[in-house]
Every structure is written in C-alpha cells, then in structure tokens.
Design an enzyme around this catalytic site. Structure first.
Site, PDB file in Angstrom:
ATOM      1  N   HIS A 247      -1.248  -0.581 -10.025  1.00  0.00           N
ATOM      2  CA  HIS A 247      -1.842  -1.510  -9.056  1.00  0.00           C
ATOM      3  C   HIS A 247      -2.222  -2.841  -9.738  1.00  0.00           C
ATOM      4  CE1 HIS A 247      -3.880  -1.597  -4.894  1.00  0.00           C
ATOM      5  NE2 HIS A 247      -3.746  -2.841  -5.315  1.00  0.00           N
TER       6      HIS A 247
ATOM      7  N   ARG B  77       0.856  -1.179   0.000  1.00  0.00           N
ATOM      8  CA  ARG B  77       0.000   0.000   0.000  1.00  0.00           C
ATOM      9  C   ARG B  77       0.895   1.234   0.000  1.00  0.00           C
ATOM     10  NH1 ARG B  77      -3.522  -2.884  -1.586  1.00  0.00           N
ATOM     11  NH2 ARG B  77      -5.499  -3.346  -0.586  1.00  0.00           N
TER      12      ARG B  77
HETATM   13  N1  LIG Z   1      -0.702  -4.586  -5.117  1.00  0.00           N
HETATM   14  C1  LIG Z   1      -1.610  -5.534  -5.174  1.00  0.00           C
HETATM   15  O1  LIG Z   1      -2.098  -5.871  -6.248  1.00  0.00           O
HETATM   16  C2  LIG Z   1      -2.052  -6.233  -3.898  1.00  0.00           C
HETATM   17  C3  LIG Z   1      -2.890  -7.353  -3.995  1.00  0.00           C
HETATM   18  C4  LIG Z   1      -3.265  -7.994  -2.822  1.00  0.00           C
HETATM   19  C5  LIG Z   1      -2.829  -7.539  -1.596  1.00  0.00           C
HETATM   20  N2  LIG Z   1      -2.003  -6.454  -1.527  1.00  0.00           N
HETATM   21  C6  LIG Z   1      -1.506  -5.974  -0.222  1.00  0.00           C
HETATM   22  O2  LIG Z   1      -0.691  -6.967   0.368  1.00  0.00           O
HETATM   23  C7  LIG Z   1      -0.900  -6.926   1.786  1.00  0.00           C
HETATM   24  C8  LIG Z   1      -0.436  -8.224   2.433  1.00  0.00           C
HETATM   25  O3  LIG Z   1      -1.339  -9.270   2.108  1.00  0.00           O
HETATM   26  P1  LIG Z   1      -1.283 -10.697   2.844  1.00  0.00           P
HETATM   27  O4  LIG Z   1      -2.464 -11.457   2.346  1.00  0.00           O
HETATM   28  O5  LIG Z   1       0.069 -11.314   2.711  1.00  0.00           O
HETATM   29  O6  LIG Z   1      -1.500 -10.237   4.371  1.00  0.00           O
HETATM   30  P2  LIG Z   1      -1.340 -11.110   5.693  1.00  0.00           P
HETATM   31  O7  LIG Z   1      -1.482 -12.570   5.381  1.00  0.00           O
HETATM   32  O8  LIG Z   1      -2.210 -10.496   6.717  1.00  0.00           O
HETATM   33  O9  LIG Z   1       0.197 -10.895   6.114  1.00  0.00           O
HETATM   34  C9  LIG Z   1       0.677  -9.708   6.636  1.00  0.00           C
HETATM   35  C10 LIG Z   1       2.130  -9.901   7.061  1.00  0.00           C
HETATM   36  O10 LIG Z   1       2.641  -8.654   7.530  1.00  0.00           O
HETATM   37  C11 LIG Z   1       3.163  -8.831   8.853  1.00  0.00           C
HETATM   38  N3  LIG Z   1       2.933  -7.625   9.653  1.00  0.00           N
HETATM   39  C12 LIG Z   1       1.785  -6.944   9.851  1.00  0.00           C
HETATM   40  N4  LIG Z   1       1.983  -5.882  10.667  1.00  0.00           N
HETATM   41  C13 LIG Z   1       3.286  -5.916  10.991  1.00  0.00           C
HETATM   42  C14 LIG Z   1       4.101  -5.112  11.816  1.00  0.00           C
HETATM   43  N5  LIG Z   1       3.608  -4.036  12.481  1.00  0.00           N
HETATM   44  N6  LIG Z   1       5.403  -5.434  11.957  1.00  0.00           N
HETATM   45  C15 LIG Z   1       5.908  -6.518  11.319  1.00  0.00           C
HETATM   46  N7  LIG Z   1       5.190  -7.325  10.506  1.00  0.00           N
HETATM   47  C16 LIG Z   1       3.903  -7.024  10.357  1.00  0.00           C
HETATM   48  C17 LIG Z   1       2.390  -9.996   9.426  1.00  0.00           C
HETATM   49  O11 LIG Z   1       3.126 -10.568  10.500  1.00  0.00           O
HETATM   50  P3  LIG Z   1       2.587 -11.900  11.271  1.00  0.00           P
HETATM   51  O12 LIG Z   1       2.745 -13.022  10.261  1.00  0.00           O
HETATM   52  O13 LIG Z   1       3.513 -12.061  12.401  1.00  0.00           O
HETATM   53  O14 LIG Z   1       1.157 -11.624  11.625  1.00  0.00           O
HETATM   54  C18 LIG Z   1       2.281 -10.901   8.208  1.00  0.00           C
HETATM   55  O15 LIG Z   1       3.464 -11.661   8.045  1.00  0.00           O
HETATM   56  C19 LIG Z   1      -2.403  -6.660   1.885  1.00  0.00           C
HETATM   57  O16 LIG Z   1      -2.721  -6.098   3.150  1.00  0.00           O
HETATM   58  C20 LIG Z   1      -2.638  -5.684   0.760  1.00  0.00           C
HETATM   59  O17 LIG Z   1      -2.502  -4.366   1.232  1.00  0.00           O
HETATM   60  C21 LIG Z   1      -1.611  -5.798  -2.661  1.00  0.00           C
END
Ligand SMILES: NC(=O)c1ccc[n+]([C@@H]2O[C@H](COP(=O)([O-])OP(=O)(O)OC[C@H]3O[C@@H](n4cnc5c(N)ncnc54)[C@H](OP(=O)(O)O)[C@@H]3O)[C@@H](O)[C@H]2O)c1
Length: 310
Positions: free
Chosen positions: A273, A225
C-alpha cells in the site's frame, strides 16, 4: 476547538497535531483523546484519519468531518449520522499516484517481471519491444488520481482509455462511461489500472467475466482498494496464463497475511500500500485552507456524496 480523531498511535497523532496546528495558527487543535466532555460540546469540526465511529459519536454538535485521507469508504460506511464528509484532494497525491502508475506500467511494458524470470533461468532471450503507441493503458476511474495518471501516461506516448461514471472530456484520452463503455475499455487494455473508489457498485467489479474481456496476456495494476478485484478470479486467470501479471498495492486484508498465496505467486507483484502515500505537510496545509475558508465564508468544501459512496 478542532478535534483530531484517529486510530493512530500517540506518536503518529502527535505528528499530525503539530502540522495541523502550524497550518491553523488561529485554532485550538486537540486530540479527541485529550478532550473533556465540556470541551467536546465545543467541537464543530473533526479532522480524521481512519477514525473509530464510536469516537465521532461522542461529539454532540459535529457539523462536518475533514478526512486526511483520499479514500473514505470505511468512514462513510461506518458513519451512523448524517454529517458532511470532506475528503483529501491533494494535487501532490495526484502527482505521486501518476508517478507510481507510470513506473509500474513501465515495469510491465518493458517486461521487467519476465526478464527477472529469464535471469533466474540463465536464459539469454530478447523479448519483442513494442512502442508505447502500440499499446493501450486502460484507467478505471478518472477522478483526482485517475485524471493525473491519464495525462502522465498520455504524455509518455501511451494510448489511454479511461472509464468513469459520468462522461468526461480529456484531450488525448479516449473516455467512456456505463457498462458498454467498461467493456470497450477492458477489451482495449493491455494494461488495466484500477483507480476507482470502493463503493457498493465497485466492490467485486473486476471478476472473472470482466477480467476475461481484456486482451490475451494483459496485465492488471490495482492501486485503488482490494475488494474491487475478485482475487480468486484474478489468480485463476493468471494461473491459466490468460492474464500475464498483476501488480497489487491493495488487498482485502491489510497487511496482507503472511500465509496469503499472493506473496509467492510468480505472476503477482505485491506492494505494501505505497503507491501514493499521504504527504503530511501538504495534507495538513490543504485541510487548513479548507477550514480557514469555512470559518471565513461559512461555505463547506465539496463533500462526499454519502449515497454514491464517494
Ligand atoms: N493505494 C494508495 O496508496 C491510494 C492512495 C490514495 C487513494 N487511493 C484510492 O484511490 C481511489 C480514487 O481516488 P480519487 O481521489 O481519484 O477519487 P475520486 O476523485 O472520487 O474519483 C473517482 C473516480 O471513479 C469514478 N467512479 C466512481 N464510481 C464509479 C462507477 N460505479 N462506475 C464508473 N466510474 C466510477 C468516478 O467517476 P465520476 O468522475 O464520473 O464521478 C471518478 O472518475 C480512492 O477512493 C482510494 O481508494 C489509493
């Protein structure tokens, strides 16, 4: 009745309705726009894609929300009631994101921006080749998407260092957590890939001081993001040549305004995006499976921790 709540246009909503209805043949799937007050009282589950919170507050007995998107920061921050939010976790989205991360790491690793520049200058110059095992890719976020990207990079021979909130154990990936763990990952990352959710804690995380901990000439890929990166700090480091390049798929404002300086910055690659587009078929199938399982067992799929913000 299952209500579909979105800010999409009617045609896009219809595409979702058809797929969701096919995935949930036993249910009545309707757009919120078509539901009368009496029908709204029958709705327990809302399936949403970037919904207007005011629309959700029209559903009096809402029990839970299923998002068709993986990123739910806007929904979570705007929601004015305490209902569980289930977000999309789709292995197909993980595969596509991992493919994007590998593609754009290769873009930087094989010097594509520099060779494009050299060609424009008609300059026949060979840049030093480094093997994947001579460089490190840092991954911020080791969740559904970050973990998929980490294994893909590891299998391509890169050193991979990952950072998450809690400790992780991933074969072949050096994993870290906490503030000192972040310092370690930053200091090792020739290429830094951001796949964190946007939360109160991650907004503005990649500022001048943290980006300056990266090796000289490092590059950033932000596929998470926009507001996680402080754009003016990043641009200052790119201008100085302290960082070499940034591949940005996400921005503070989207679409990126046509007068934004990032469009023409020589060290920035702007993407609209597209790093991991939602696959409507698999997203509808997964939402369908989650809702069928809830109807069968009464058990909700894992939901977003509203306090943590992801
Ligand atoms: N550009 C695009 O097309 C696109 C598409 C889809 C998603 N996204 C973005 O990608 C993001 C991630 O997706 P996801 O499905 O992988 O999310 P997720 O499964 O919720 O994973 C989030 C990761 O970030 C870590 N994290 C969160 N807060 C943190 C902090 N304060 N300090 C350290 N680590 C932290 C979490 O740690 P833990 O494992 O320890 O909880 C986890 O490993 C989404 O939220 C979205 O914004 C972008």
């Amino acid at each position: 009745v299952l209500a579909l709540v979105t800010r999409l246009d009617a045609e896009a909503e219809q595409d979702w309705l058809l797929r969701l209805q096919a995935a949930l043949p036993g249910e009545e799937m309707r757009s919120l726009r078509e539901l009368s007050g009496a029908q709204l009282a029958d709705v327990e589950i809302a399936i949403v894609a970037d919904p207007d919170p005011a629309d959700l507050s029209r559903i009096p007995d809402l029990k839970w929300i299923h998002s068709l998107w993986a990123g739910v920061e806007r929904l979570v921050s705007e929601l004015d009631r305490d209902v569980p939010v289930v977000r999309l976790v789709d292995p197909e989205l993980g595969r596509v994101m991992a493919e994007s991360v590998l593609a754009w790491v290769y873009y930087l690793f094989r010097h594509m921006p520099e060779y494009a520049r050299l060609q424009r200058e008609r300059s026949w110059r060979k840049l030093t080749y480094r093997r994947p095992d001579e460089v490190t890719v840092g991954l911020l976020g080791l969740g559904a998407l970050g973990a998929a990207a980490a294994s893909r990079l590891r299998d391509a021979g890169f050193n991979v260092a990952g950072w998450s909130r809690g400790p992780k154990n991933m074969p072949g990936v050096a994993t870290f957590s906490g503030e000192t763990g972040l310092d370690t990952v930053l200091a090792r990352s020739d290429y830094l890939v951001c796949l964190l959710p946007l939360t109160r804690e991650t907004a503005g995380l990649l500022d001048a001081s943290r980006l300056s901990r990266m090796p000289e000439g490092g590059s950033l890929i932000n596929f998470a993001r926009g507001p996680i990166v402080v754009t003016r700090d990043l641009v200052a480091l790119l201008d100085k040549g302290r960082l070499a390049h940034a591949v940005l798929d996400v921005f503070d404002t989207e679409p990126l305004p046509s007068d934004a300086p990032l469009w023409t910055h020589p060290s920035v690659t702007v993407l609209p995006h597209i790093s991991a587009p939602t696959n409507m078929d698999s997203a509808a199938r997964i939402a369908g499976e989650n809702i069928r399982e809830y109807r069968r067992s009464g058990v909700l799929p894992p939901s977003v921790d509203l306090g943590r913000g992801y």
